[in-house]
Scaffold this active site. Structure first.
Site, PDB file in Angstrom:
ATOM      1  N   LYS A  90       1.217   4.306  -2.924  1.00  0.00           N
ATOM      2  CA  LYS A  90       1.008   5.736  -2.688  1.00  0.00           C
ATOM      3  C   LYS A  90       2.282   6.539  -2.961  1.00  0.00           C
ATOM      4  CE  LYS A  90      -3.337   5.593  -1.787  1.00  0.00           C
ATOM      5  NZ  LYS A  90      -4.309   6.207  -2.734  1.00  0.00           N
ATOM      6  N   TYR A 140       0.833  -1.200   0.000  1.00  0.00           N
ATOM      7  CA  TYR A 140       0.000   0.000   0.000  1.00  0.00           C
ATOM      8  C   TYR A 140       0.872   1.257   0.000  1.00  0.00           C
ATOM      9  CZ  TYR A 140      -3.341   3.557   1.401  1.00  0.00           C
ATOM     10  OH  TYR A 140      -4.099   4.705   1.457  1.00  0.00           O
TER      11      TYR A 140
END
Length: 250
Positions: free
Chosen positions: A152, A148
């Site tokens: 990002k 994750y």
């Protein structure tokens, strides 16, 4: 145009933009929720709303989307790339590759595809605004979030590069990076485990979807010569991704 519009940040943004009198194109996978939202927005604010049932990971369908919009909605001048998710909190040795691919395709590939699909029209009209919904994970990595956080970080790099590519135009590019915000995000991350999801926000006042929608609308309503590049939004009792002061339960 707002992706991931059927809940959370996307739904809150739809309400704020509708209140501001904007025409809306709302994208999501859940048809019933999306159509219900459309009907509520039209009833409340009397604005035109067009819905598209679409999984943004299907880049072939994304590529065709600009040519499939009704004429009234075709000239998209604000694109909010909001669809995104986290799955699990595994350590690197236990990462699910299926989950990793889903996160990469949703959080990164779809943004690249959506931007490519709609930026051509913005360049032709020399008008537009691309808003990418990022995360504190774009600037701060943490254990249990390797994939994750990587997505990002990639989104942050893509957003900055997009701004460089479009610097000779009137198109603005903005990144909004929320900290701890209570939406369906943690419920998705923990794959439906409500108890684990609730524990993430226990003991402090987290951000809400409406808080993030306010920041998006702020960025989009600045004078044309003003470009809000990045907004990092934290809860008052949050200093970092994991640095949260919680009130102990009695």
């Amino acid at each position: 145009m707002i992706t991931g519009a059927s809940s959370g940040f996307g739904e809150a943004m739809a309400w704020r933009f509708a209140e501001a009198g904007c025409k809306l194109v709302l994208l999501a996978r859940r048809q019933d929720r999306l159509e219900s939202l459309r009907d509520q927005l039209i009833f409340t604010y009397h604005v035109p709303v067009h819905t598209v049932i679409l999984d943004v990971r299907n880049v072939a369908e994304v590529d065709l989307l600009p040519g499939q919009l009704p004429e009234e909605f075709a000239d998209v001048d604000i694109l909010v790339n909001n669809a995104g998710l986290a799955l699990g909190t595994s350590s690197v040795q236990d990462n699910s590759i299926d989950d990793a691919v889903t996160m990469i395709e949703t959080n990164v590939t779809s943004v690249i595809a959506m931007t490519k699909a709609f930026v051509h029209g913005m360049i032709e009209r020399n008008k537009g605004h691309i808003v990418n919904i990022s995360s504190i994970a774009a600037t701060e990595s943490y254990g249990g979030g390797s994939v994750y956080c990587a997505t990002k970080h990639a989104l942050a790099a893509f957003t900055t590069a997009t701004r460089h590519d479009l610097v000779g135009t009137a198109i603005r590019v903005t990144s909004i990076s929320p900290g701890a915000a209570q939406t369906e995000f943690s419920l998705v991350r923990f794959k439906g485990d409500q108890e684990k999801a609730d524990a993430v926000y226990r003991g402090f006042d987290p951000l809400t979807a409406e808080d993030i929608a306010d920041n998006v609308l702020y960025a989009c309503t600045r004078p044309e010569h003003v470009q809000i590049a990045d907004i990092l939004v934290l809860a008052t009792n949050q200093a970092s991704a994991k640095g949260i002061a919680r009130v102990k339960e009695q």
